[in-house]
Design an enzyme around this catalytic site. Structure first.
Site, PDB file in Angstrom:
ATOM      1  N   ASN A   1      32.442  36.748  44.338  1.00  0.00           N
ATOM      2  CA  ASN A   1      32.285  36.775  42.884  1.00  0.00           C
ATOM      3  C   ASN A   1      30.812  36.730  42.518  1.00  0.00           C
ATOM      4  O   ASN A   1      29.944  36.500  43.372  1.00  0.00           O
ATOM      5  CB  ASN A   1      33.010  35.559  42.276  1.00  0.00           C
ATOM      6  CG  ASN A   1      34.516  35.601  42.515  1.00  0.00           C
ATOM      7  OD1 ASN A   1      35.193  36.543  42.104  1.00  0.00           O
ATOM      8  ND2 ASN A   1      35.039  34.584  43.209  1.00  0.00           N
TER       9      ASN A   1
ATOM     10  N   CYS B   1      41.507  42.355  35.749  1.00  0.00           N
ATOM     11  CA  CYS B   1      41.727  41.604  36.992  1.00  0.00           C
ATOM     12  C   CYS B   1      43.044  42.083  37.580  1.00  0.00           C
ATOM     13  O   CYS B   1      44.104  41.876  36.968  1.00  0.00           O
ATOM     14  CB  CYS B   1      41.777  40.107  36.683  1.00  0.00           C
ATOM     15  SG  CYS B   1      42.078  39.068  38.132  1.00  0.00           S
ATOM     16  N   GLY B   2      42.973  42.734  38.728  1.00  0.00           N
ATOM     17  CA  GLY B   2      44.179  43.309  39.326  1.00  0.00           C
ATOM     18  C   GLY B   2      45.161  42.268  39.812  1.00  0.00           C
ATOM     19  O   GLY B   2      46.365  42.323  39.505  1.00  0.00           O
ATOM     20  N   THR B   3      44.668  41.279  40.559  1.00  0.00           N
ATOM     21  CA  THR B   3      45.571  40.210  41.017  1.00  0.00           C
ATOM     22  C   THR B   3      46.104  39.431  39.821  1.00  0.00           C
ATOM     23  O   THR B   3      47.270  39.012  39.806  1.00  0.00           O
ATOM     24  CB  THR B   3      44.840  39.241  41.957  1.00  0.00           C
ATOM     25  OG1 THR B   3      43.615  38.811  41.348  1.00  0.00           O
ATOM     26  CG2 THR B   3      44.550  39.876  43.307  1.00  0.00           C
ATOM     27  N   GLY B   4      45.256  39.301  38.785  1.00  0.00           N
ATOM     28  CA  GLY B   4      45.688  38.592  37.572  1.00  0.00           C
ATOM     29  C   GLY B   4      46.783  39.340  36.834  1.00  0.00           C
ATOM     30  O   GLY B   4      47.715  38.724  36.308  1.00  0.00           O
TER      31      GLY B   4
ATOM     32  N   HIS C   1      46.141  31.807  40.209  1.00  0.00           N
ATOM     33  CA  HIS C   1      46.147  32.259  38.813  1.00  0.00           C
ATOM     34  C   HIS C   1      46.927  31.282  37.938  1.00  0.00           C
ATOM     35  O   HIS C   1      47.964  30.766  38.358  1.00  0.00           O
ATOM     36  CB  HIS C   1      46.765  33.649  38.708  1.00  0.00           C
ATOM     37  CG  HIS C   1      45.946  34.706  39.372  1.00  0.00           C
ATOM     38  ND1 HIS C   1      44.921  35.378  38.735  1.00  0.00           N
ATOM     39  CD2 HIS C   1      45.959  35.169  40.658  1.00  0.00           C
ATOM     40  CE1 HIS C   1      44.349  36.212  39.588  1.00  0.00           C
ATOM     41  NE2 HIS C   1      44.965  36.102  40.762  1.00  0.00           N
TER      42      HIS C   1
ATOM     43  N   GLU D   1      37.826  35.018  34.844  1.00  0.00           N
ATOM     44  CA  GLU D   1      37.910  34.982  36.303  1.00  0.00           C
ATOM     45  C   GLU D   1      37.099  33.831  36.903  1.00  0.00           C
ATOM     46  O   GLU D   1      35.967  33.563  36.472  1.00  0.00           O
ATOM     47  CB  GLU D   1      37.392  36.293  36.910  1.00  0.00           C
ATOM     48  CG  GLU D   1      38.394  37.415  36.861  1.00  0.00           C
ATOM     49  CD  GLU D   1      38.077  38.487  37.881  1.00  0.00           C
ATOM     50  OE1 GLU D   1      37.600  38.149  38.988  1.00  0.00           O
ATOM     51  OE2 GLU D   1      38.302  39.665  37.555  1.00  0.00           O
ATOM     52  N   ARG D   2      37.695  33.189  37.887  1.00  0.00           N
ATOM     53  CA  ARG D   2      36.952  32.203  38.684  1.00  0.00           C
ATOM     54  C   ARG D   2      35.726  32.905  39.261  1.00  0.00           C
ATOM     55  O   ARG D   2      35.851  33.950  39.884  1.00  0.00           O
ATOM     56  CB  ARG D   2      37.847  31.704  39.814  1.00  0.00           C
ATOM     57  CG  ARG D   2      37.173  30.831  40.831  1.00  0.00           C
ATOM     58  CD  ARG D   2      38.126  30.351  41.904  1.00  0.00           C
ATOM     59  NE  ARG D   2      38.652  31.437  42.747  1.00  0.00           N
ATOM     60  CZ  ARG D   2      39.409  31.196  43.809  1.00  0.00           C
ATOM     61  NH1 ARG D   2      39.756  29.945  44.130  1.00  0.00           N
ATOM     62  NH2 ARG D   2      39.850  32.205  44.541  1.00  0.00           N
TER      63      ARG D   2
ATOM     64  N   ASN E   1      36.357  46.654  35.888  1.00  0.00           N
ATOM     65  CA  ASN E   1      36.036  45.520  36.781  1.00  0.00           C
ATOM     66  C   ASN E   1      35.153  46.086  37.882  1.00  0.00           C
ATOM     67  O   ASN E   1      35.634  46.784  38.776  1.00  0.00           O
ATOM     68  CB  ASN E   1      37.347  44.970  37.331  1.00  0.00           C
ATOM     69  CG  ASN E   1      37.254  43.643  38.061  1.00  0.00           C
ATOM     70  OD1 ASN E   1      38.164  43.346  38.823  1.00  0.00           O
ATOM     71  ND2 ASN E   1      36.203  42.881  37.873  1.00  0.00           N
TER      72      ASN E   1
ATOM     73  N   CYS F   1      41.237  40.949  45.864  1.00  0.00           N
ATOM     74  CA  CYS F   1      40.719  41.566  44.634  1.00  0.00           C
ATOM     75  C   CYS F   1      41.487  42.871  44.410  1.00  0.00           C
ATOM     76  O   CYS F   1      41.315  43.825  45.176  1.00  0.00           O
ATOM     77  CB  CYS F   1      39.222  41.832  44.785  1.00  0.00           C
ATOM     78  SG  CYS F   1      38.476  42.541  43.308  1.00  0.00           S
ATOM     79  N   GLY F   2      42.313  42.891  43.382  1.00  0.00           N
ATOM     80  CA  GLY F   2      43.191  44.046  43.163  1.00  0.00           C
ATOM     81  C   GLY F   2      42.440  45.285  42.711  1.00  0.00           C
ATOM     82  O   GLY F   2      42.637  46.387  43.253  1.00  0.00           O
ATOM     83  N   ASN F   3      41.535  45.133  41.720  1.00  0.00           N
ATOM     84  CA  ASN F   3      40.775  46.309  41.277  1.00  0.00           C
ATOM     85  C   ASN F   3      39.828  46.750  42.385  1.00  0.00           C
ATOM     86  O   ASN F   3      39.584  47.946  42.582  1.00  0.00           O
ATOM     87  CB  ASN F   3      39.989  45.970  40.007  1.00  0.00           C
ATOM     88  CG  ASN F   3      40.903  45.801  38.816  1.00  0.00           C
ATOM     89  OD1 ASN F   3      41.807  46.595  38.590  1.00  0.00           O
ATOM     90  ND2 ASN F   3      40.686  44.741  38.052  1.00  0.00           N
TER      91      ASN F   3
ATOM     92  N   ASN G   1      41.705  31.391  38.393  1.00  0.00           N
ATOM     93  CA  ASN G   1      41.580  32.547  37.494  1.00  0.00           C
ATOM     94  C   ASN G   1      42.609  32.358  36.384  1.00  0.00           C
ATOM     95  O   ASN G   1      43.779  32.046  36.686  1.00  0.00           O
ATOM     96  CB  ASN G   1      41.882  33.844  38.262  1.00  0.00           C
ATOM     97  CG  ASN G   1      40.975  34.024  39.470  1.00  0.00           C
ATOM     98  OD1 ASN G   1      39.801  34.359  39.326  1.00  0.00           O
ATOM     99  ND2 ASN G   1      41.503  33.784  40.670  1.00  0.00           N
TER     100      ASN G   1
HETATM  101  N1  LIG Z   1      37.753  36.068  40.790  1.00  0.00           N
HETATM  102  C1  LIG Z   1      38.813  36.230  41.813  1.00  0.00           C
HETATM  103  C2  LIG Z   1      38.485  37.403  42.766  1.00  0.00           C
HETATM  104  C3  LIG Z   1      38.475  38.774  42.048  1.00  0.00           C
HETATM  105  C4  LIG Z   1      39.823  39.155  41.534  1.00  0.00           C
HETATM  106  C5  LIG Z   1      39.873  40.277  40.499  1.00  0.00           C
HETATM  107  N2  LIG Z   1      38.631  40.901  40.128  1.00  0.00           N
HETATM  108  C6  LIG Z   1      40.938  41.306  40.853  1.00  0.00           C
HETATM  109  O1  LIG Z   1      40.787  42.494  40.503  1.00  0.00           O
HETATM  110  O2  LIG Z   1      41.981  40.895  41.454  1.00  0.00           O
HETATM  111  C7  LIG Z   1      38.934  34.926  42.621  1.00  0.00           C
HETATM  112  O3  LIG Z   1      37.937  34.219  42.775  1.00  0.00           O
HETATM  113  O4  LIG Z   1      40.048  34.654  43.088  1.00  0.00           O
END
Ligand SMILES: N[C@H](CCC[C@H](N)C(=O)O)C(=O)O
Length: 277
Positions: A62, A220-223, A162, A211-212, A11, A71-73, A193
């Protein structure tokens, strides 16, 4: 403008050191530089800025220019960047985000950051954050109809929204087709997301993500945190989980006492560059 390309299990973002650079139009810059043919190529941009509340501040956009609240990553790469570039020479540091201040623990190997554990905070399952459907104390797998097919979803916020969809075979999902339909589904006024998750075992998931604002990313870390929460909450898995994403693996732990989710994974430099903006 100087920038640094970094990636967390694939990512990839363009990092801009706003302790030195002044950025006036981050949303437009994100669109221009994220383009993988006419720009640098990335899933978006991340501004590393001074903070009055933490060792630094992270502001992410984004690839479509929309602003993400977390953004977790990306935050793992921010931790690596500020340590190795001397902004905050500490193995426990704090990063201010639009979803609050997060605490990072850096694994150091010969002065380099090899991995980062992030306290991602508490997963939120309140309607104010995401449309969440409850029965008693568990989230129901509620049916939604996308492209004429019924899917059951579990909604979780990690500071960003999410939608978790459990499937039998994640590799067979036609993500290019249904990803945008979930992203723009009417029940998500700010878009969402979407993570498609296959349960491999009580402590192991396999996941793909649309991802949104960026489309399918390698991770996606938060995902991953939201997927771990949804799996444990629906009793498909336990609270310590290894998640396999297209770009690599993350270790997630949802603490039963504090309700906080901890995510651990790598962060890598790719190259430093300069670009006309
Ligand atoms: N697309 C996500 C932000 C990036 C999250 C993702 N890349 C991660 O690592 O958490 C959003 O609009 O909420």
């Amino acid at each position: 403008m100087n920038f640094t390309k970094m990636q967390g299990i694939g990512n990839d973002y363009i990092y801009i050191n706003c302790f030195q650079e002044k950025i006036g139009n981050p949303s437009e810059i994100a669109v221009k530089l994220s383009d993988r043919h006419f720009g640098v190529g990335s899933d978006g941009i991340i501004l590393i800025q001074p903070s009055l509340a933490a060792d630094c501040k992270m502001d992410m956009y984004n690839a479509d220019g929309s602003r993400g609240k977390m953004c977790g990553n990306g935050i793992r790469c921010v931790g690596k960047y500020v340590y190795e570039r001397g902004i905050a020479k500490k193995d426990i540091l704090t990063v201010e985000t639009l979803s609050g201040v997060k605490t990072l623990h850096l694994d150091l190997d010969g002065g380099q950051v090899s991995a980062v554990e992030v306290n991602m905070g508490k997963p939120v399952r309140k309607a104010s954050e995401v449309p969440v459907l409850f029965s008693k104390d568990r989230v129901l797998n509620e049916p939604v109809i996308v492209d004429g097919k019924e899917y059951r979803i579990t909604c979780v916020s990690m500071g960003n929204p999410h939608c978790i969809v459990f499937v039998d075979d994640v590799d067979s999902i036609k993500l290019e087709k249904i990803g945008p339909l979930f992203e723009h589904y009417p029940m998500f006024p700010d878009r969402v997301n979407t993570e498609f998750v296959q349960v491999l075992g009580k402590n192991e998931l396999k996941m793909r993500v649309w991802e949104r604002g960026s489309g399918e990313t390698l991770a996606c870390g938060t995902g991953a945190c939201a997927a771990a929460c949804a799996a444990a909450w629906n009793q498909f898995a336990e609270r310590q989980i290894k998640i396999h994403l297209k770009g690599g693996d993350l270790s997630i732990r949802w603490d039963g006492n504090s309700d906080e989710i901890f995510m651990k994974g790598p962060a890598k430099f790719v190259f430093d560059g300069t670009v006309e903006i």
